[in-house]
Design an enzyme around this catalytic site. Structure first.
Site: not given
Ligand code: DGL
Length: 263
Positions: A8, A40-41, A71-73, A150, A182-183
């Protein structure tokens, strides 16, 4: 140690790791959180693809038999491009979440929330439409949700009013099912539920992801038959910060989080 590799952008993927551990207690897990380069988003697809390839190469050095992109992104932006470049099975969080949402929705109006990158990629929408072209998808980016989680702001007036603003298009569209894409968002479930109303089903894909991993490992005869798996956690920066947030995301403190210098 043949293991399931999980990566992630940071700490959020622990919500997925927790579920994998719950459903597959005998599996070894190697988790990598890219805390030096989070978030990452808000990054470009090219950057997220590059980071994801590097993270996969890191995990491959640890004898992994399957990789889960928690990670969804990264799942939205990188997985469609890089999936076939590796021999090891790689599973993301998008398809399992989309499947569950299409199955759950009665009125065929599904909402998707996630980071700017995830929403802009429209990957969830494409997956959903592939499963059922009749579904109407309404998507909304909720960029402030990640820092809220966070910082431990999981309730209260500020969070509630931001959630009301972000989720307004979903309410107007009359969605009956919403993918928490998103996580971090599963931790805001109570607030999101309050804003959308009790009748709306919230999909947190972690359970389905762990279930799919189990299915793939079973079908390839790769399940571990030992007694209790070992779990290793690596980060690219700030192991102390990661450990302290782990309590919120995993429900327990993590000892021995190791920092790696070159991913
Ligand atoms: N882990 C990212 C997601 O699930 C969220 C945090 C990020 O922006 O890196 O999209």
């Amino acid at each position: 140690m043949s293991a399931i590799g999980v990566f992630d952008s940071g700490v959020g993927g622990l919500t997925v790791a927790r579920e994998i551990i719950r459903q597959l207690p005998d599996e070894n897990i190697v988790y990598f959180g890219d805390t030096a380069r989070v978030p990452y988003g808000i990054k470009s697809p090219q950057t997220v693809i590059r980071f994801s390839i590097e993270n996969i190469l890191f995990l491959l050095k640890h004898d992994v038999k399957l990789i889960c992109v928690a990670c969804n992104t990264a799942s939205s932006l990188a997985l469609p491009v890089i999936r076939n470049n590796f021999r090891v099975p790689i599973i993301g969080v998008i398809t399992p979440g989309a499947k569950e949402a299409v199955y759950a929705s009665q009125n065929k109006r599904i909402g998707v929330i996630g980071t700017k990158g995830t929403i802009k990629s429209r990957t969830y929408e494409r997956e959903i439409k592939q499963l059922d072209p009749k579904v109407k998808v309404t998507a909304a980016a909720c960029p402030l949700f990640v820092p809220f989680v966070e910082e431990g702001w999981l309730s209260g007036e500020v969070v509630l009013s931001v959630a009301r603003k972000y989720l307004k298009p979903l309410r107007q569209a009359g969605v009956d099912t919403v993918i928490l894409g998103c996580t971090h968002y599963p931790l805001l479930k109570p607030v999101i539920q309050e804003v959308l109303g009790k009748g709306v089903i919230l999909i947190d894909s972690a359970k389905q992801v762990a279930f799919e991993i189990k299915k793939i490992l079973a079908s390839e005869d790769l399940l571990n038959r030992g007694k209790g798996g070992r779990h290793k956690f690596y980060v690219s920066d700030n192991p102390e910060w990661f450990s302290s947030l782990a309590q919120r995301f995993m429900g327990k403190k993590l000892m021995n989080v190791r920092k790696v210098d070159n991913v």
